[in-house]
Design a protein around this motif. Structure first.
Motif, PDB file in Angstrom:
ATOM      1  N   PHE A   1       0.828  -1.206   0.000  1.00 13.31           N
ATOM      2  CA  PHE A   1       0.000   0.000   0.000  1.00 13.31           C
ATOM      3  C   PHE A   1       0.861   1.254   0.000  1.00 13.31           C
ATOM      4  CE2 PHE A   1      -3.631  -2.566   1.760  1.00 13.31           C
ATOM      5  CZ  PHE A   1      -4.469  -2.333   0.698  1.00 13.31           C
ATOM      6  N   VAL A   2       1.862   1.276   0.905  1.00 16.37           N
ATOM      7  CA  VAL A   2       2.688   2.470   1.009  1.00 16.37           C
ATOM      8  C   VAL A   2       3.476   2.680  -0.282  1.00 16.37           C
ATOM      9  CG1 VAL A   2       4.555   3.576   2.254  1.00 16.37           C
ATOM     10  CG2 VAL A   2       2.862   2.265   3.497  1.00 16.37           C
ATOM     11  N   ALA A   3       3.972   1.577  -0.864  1.00 22.70           N
ATOM     12  CA  ALA A   3       4.709   1.696  -2.122  1.00 22.70           C
ATOM     13  C   ALA A   3       3.823   2.301  -3.197  1.00 22.70           C
ATOM     14  CB  ALA A   3       5.224   0.329  -2.548  1.00 22.70           C
ATOM     15  N   ALA A   4       2.531   1.934  -3.180  1.00 21.23           N
ATOM     16  CA  ALA A   4       1.611   2.449  -4.191  1.00 21.23           C
ATOM     17  C   ALA A   4       1.230   3.895  -3.895  1.00 21.23           C
ATOM     18  CB  ALA A   4       0.366   1.564  -4.249  1.00 21.23           C
ATOM     19  N   LEU A   5       1.085   4.234  -2.578  1.00 23.83           N
ATOM     20  CA  LEU A   5       0.569   5.551  -2.220  1.00 23.83           C
ATOM     21  C   LEU A   5       1.676   6.568  -2.034  1.00 23.83           C
ATOM     22  CD1 LEU A   5      -2.034   4.314   0.407  1.00 23.83           C
ATOM     23  CD2 LEU A   5      -2.576   5.195  -1.856  1.00 23.83           C
ATOM     24  N   GLY A   6       2.903   6.095  -1.775  1.00 25.69           N
ATOM     25  CA  GLY A   6       4.000   7.015  -1.490  1.00 25.69           C
ATOM     26  C   GLY A   6       4.333   6.989  -0.012  1.00 25.69           C
ATOM     27  N   ALA A   7       5.606   7.266   0.334  1.00 26.51           N
ATOM     28  CA  ALA A   7       6.045   7.190   1.726  1.00 26.51           C
ATOM     29  C   ALA A   7       5.531   8.373   2.524  1.00 26.51           C
ATOM     30  CB  ALA A   7       7.567   7.127   1.783  1.00 26.51           C
ATOM     31  N   GLY A   8       5.495   8.190   3.856  1.00 20.66           N
ATOM     32  CA  GLY A   8       5.057   9.273   4.733  1.00 20.66           C
ATOM     33  C   GLY A   8       4.189   8.736   5.852  1.00 20.66           C
TER      34      GLY A   8
ATOM     35  N   ILE B   1      -0.219   5.335   8.065  1.00 24.47           N
ATOM     36  CA  ILE B   1      -1.433   5.143   8.873  1.00 24.47           C
ATOM     37  C   ILE B   1      -2.508   4.461   8.042  1.00 24.47           C
ATOM     38  CG2 ILE B   1      -3.344   6.360   9.959  1.00 24.47           C
ATOM     39  CD1 ILE B   1      -1.282   8.464  10.837  1.00 24.47           C
ATOM     40  N   LEU B   2      -2.702   4.981   6.831  1.00 22.63           N
ATOM     41  CA  LEU B   2      -3.722   4.412   5.947  1.00 22.63           C
ATOM     42  C   LEU B   2      -3.429   2.938   5.692  1.00 22.63           C
ATOM     43  CD1 LEU B   2      -6.192   5.298   4.351  1.00 22.63           C
ATOM     44  CD2 LEU B   2      -4.704   5.699   2.391  1.00 22.63           C
ATOM     45  N   ALA B   3      -2.159   2.635   5.414  1.00 22.18           N
ATOM     46  CA  ALA B   3      -1.788   1.254   5.113  1.00 22.18           C
ATOM     47  C   ALA B   3      -2.004   0.354   6.323  1.00 22.18           C
ATOM     48  CB  ALA B   3      -0.327   1.199   4.673  1.00 22.18           C
ATOM     49  N   ILE B   4      -1.641   0.851   7.512  1.00 21.79           N
ATOM     50  CA  ILE B   4      -1.820   0.029   8.714  1.00 21.79           C
ATOM     51  C   ILE B   4      -3.306  -0.200   8.972  1.00 21.79           C
ATOM     52  CG2 ILE B   4      -1.450  -0.092  11.193  1.00 21.79           C
ATOM     53  CD1 ILE B   4       1.078   1.612  10.741  1.00 21.79           C
TER      54      ILE B   4
ATOM     55  N   GLY C   1       7.758   4.742   6.228  1.00 21.35           N
ATOM     56  CA  GLY C   1       6.880   5.384   7.201  1.00 21.35           C
ATOM     57  C   GLY C   1       7.332   6.806   7.451  1.00 21.35           C
ATOM     58  N   ALA C   2       7.491   7.122   8.757  1.00 15.92           N
ATOM     59  CA  ALA C   2       7.979   8.454   9.117  1.00 15.92           C
ATOM     60  C   ALA C   2       9.378   8.630   8.533  1.00 15.92           C
ATOM     61  CB  ALA C   2       7.998   8.583  10.634  1.00 15.92           C
ATOM     62  N   GLN C   3       9.608   9.776   7.950  1.00 17.94           N
ATOM     63  CA  GLN C   3      10.896  10.004   7.296  1.00 17.94           C
ATOM     64  C   GLN C   3      11.843  10.738   8.240  1.00 17.94           C
ATOM     65  OE1 GLN C   3      11.542   8.822   4.017  1.00 17.94           O
ATOM     66  NE2 GLN C   3       9.699   7.737   4.670  1.00 17.94           N
TER      67      GLN C   3
END
Lengths: 249, 300
Positions: B152-159, B164-167, B242-244
């Motif tokens: 999910f994060v790879a598709a949506l972008g890091a951050g 949160i959305l992915a979790i 996740g958090a950068q």
């Protein structure tokens, strides 16, 4: 005067194939307006299933249920005309709802006004004071809970009250209180009762006419007077009568 | 009549008074449970720490002071030491509480609610609704949680937001399972039949009658999952999704400290302790809440 509730050749079938159970076989009866009709039989005779079929809680495989000569309506319209009191007052009240919430629910569903007054009045009618209003069911005795269930059923001012063994989960003295309450309410409000019980004594006390059921089929139709005089035709009805006599002694 | 008597009276006069009385009774139950109070104290402390971070922290969490790198706890005015870039670990943990609370809070609000809706609907309606919803749940459950979150994060972008959305997207299926199981045990109860006979619709029955019965198991499940949620966020941070950096997220701090674990144990241990204490706090509070939320457990 025509019948208020009429059941014609009712059949109820549960399950399919090997698990198929024919719970009610061609049962017919009619209850006139203001009358009180009893369904009697041993456990598993299908008497409660008849009630549940009338309410739409059991699948009707054949036959008809008529209310005032027309097929029973569904949902909200049905709720205003027919209400039911369940056998086990420990199971029929939501364990997490206060009595207030239980009684407020039908008022909210049907958009009735002056909820406060209605709830107070309903509690008074069944002999519970407003002190009980904000209690939870677990804080009430069995008899008090059944009174709440009756109050809930009467809130919508129905014409017909279906009583599914309303006192069998209660002990003997409370049983008499609840039966007297039901008899009084019927007289006051002109209700029509359809009562299910395994106890002939209860039915004798409450009903003018009754139907004896066994194995899902109607066995014998009786008037209360005939029952009093022990004028029964079938062997099964005689057995039931003996059973209730033994209990009375 | 005093406030105490007003709250504890056996015969409340109004719905409001009854509700306040119940809340008060629940609160007293909770107070009587010392472990739950400890949990509550930890959570309150965490919230205060996050809210008052600029005043509680002693240093800027992001400014690097390379001459002070990897100082042990207590040295040079750094109560918990410094990390490999000379940043004060205590201040980073204080500011990190904000990110942790943000992640945990949003996941805890979204995932269980969604799971509850899916589970109760599946359990109550049965038939094809059940089949469709539960197979969907199975598909989500079949993927390893971190891998799915990664995708999910790879598709949506890091951050942090996307983490949160992915979790949340990966956390709801267990709640749906729990809720469905609970629903199946109550759907044939007489009180549900009674509600239906009064003309109640499916929405009213599910929201008002079925969900309250599922709530306590779901709440317990949520509190037990809190630690897992924090760790998943940390895992995503560790993988750079996740958090950068330089955001002071506890999980990211642990993974950064991993490299120095043998020589400079405090870099990874301090944020680890923070995660441990907060998870413990959520667990203790959740256990106490379950008891307090159930009116049947109230003393008679």
């Amino acid at each position: 005067m025509g019948a208020l509730i009429e059941v014609r050749d009712l059949n109820v079938v549960f399950g399919k194939g090997r698990q198929r159970v024919h719970a009610v076989k061609d049962v017919s009866f009619a209850v006139e307006r203001g009358g009180s009709f009893g369904l009697v039989g041993e456990s598993g005779s299908g008497k409660s299933t008849v009630l549940r079929a009338i309410c739409g809680l059991a699948p009707i495989a054949g036959g008809q249920v008529l209310l005032d000569g027309a097929p029973v309506p569904h949902g909200i319209a049905f709720a205003r005309r027919v209400q039911m009191v369940f056998q086990d007052p420990y199971a029929s009240l939501h364990p997490r709802h206060t009595i207030d919430r239980v009684l407020a629910e039908p008022i909210a569903i049907h958009g009735l006004g002056d909820g406060e007054d209605r709830i107070e009045r309903a509690l008074d009618e069944v002999g519970l004071g407003s002190a009980f209003r904000f209690r939870y069911p677990h804080q009430l005795s069995g008899g008090q809970r059944q009174r709440v269930a009756i109050a809930r059923a009467l809130l919508l001012e129905p014409e017909v009250l279906l009583l599914d063994e309303p006192t069998s989960a209660l002990d003997a003295s409370v049983q008499a209180e609840v039966l007297n309450l039901l008899a009084r309410l019927r007289a006051e409000k002109g209700l029509t009762y359809l009562l299910v019980s395994h106890d002939l004594a209860v039915v004798d006390h409450m009903c003018e006419r009754l139907l004896v059921m066994q194995h899902g089929a109607a066995v014998e139709r009786l008037e209360a007077a005939a029952l009093e005089a022990h004028r029964v035709d079938t062997e099964y009805a005689r057995t039931l009568l003996r059973a209730s006599e033994g209990y009375r002694r | 009549m005093g406030l105490g008597a007003w709250l504890t009276t056996d015969t409340p006069r109004s719905r409001f008074q009854a509700r306040m009385g119940q809340t008060y009774n629940g609160w007293r139950d909770l107070v009587r449970n010392p472990l739950a109070m400890l949990g509550l104290a930890i959570i309150v402390a965490l919230v205060l720490m996050a809210a008052l971070a600029p005043w509680v922290a002693t240093h800027d969490p992001i400014v690097q002071t390379l001459k002070d790198r990897l100082l042990p706890p207590g040295a040079g005015g750094h109560p918990l030491g410094t990390d490999e870039l000379g940043r004060d670990i205590y201040s980073r943990i204080v500011y990190g509480a904000r990110i942790t609370l943000y992640i945990v809070g949003i996941v805890a609000v979204t995932a269980p609610v969604f799971g509850l809706v899916v589970g109760t609907a599946a359990g109550y309606f049965g038939g094809w609704v059940d089949t469709v919803l539960m197979r969907l749940t199975d598909i989500f459950l079949a993927f390893p949680r971190l891998i799915l979150a990664l995708a999910f994060v790879a598709a949506l972008g890091a951050g942090v937001g996307n983490a949160i959305l992915a979790i949340a997207l990966t956390a709801w299926p267990p709640y749906a399972r729990v809720a469905r199981a609970e629903t199946l045990t109550v759907r044939n109860a007489d009180y549900i039949a009674a509600a239906r006979l009064q003309g109640a619709g499916a929405t009213r029955i599910i929201l008002g009658h079925v969900m309250p019965m599922c709530l306590s198991s779901v709440i317990v499940r949520v509190t037990l999952d809190m630690a897992g949620i924090i760790l998943t966020a940390a895992g995503l941070g560790f993988l750079g999704l996740g958090a950068q950096p330089p955001l002071p997220e506890w999980g990211t701090m642990i993974s950064a400290g991993r490299k120095f674990l043998l020589d400079h144990w405090w870099v990874a241990t301090m944020p680890g302790l923070a995660i441990f204490v907060v998870s413990l706090g959520f667990n203790l509070l959740g256990d106490g809440l379950r008891d307090a939320l159930d009116p049947r457990s109230a003393p008679r």
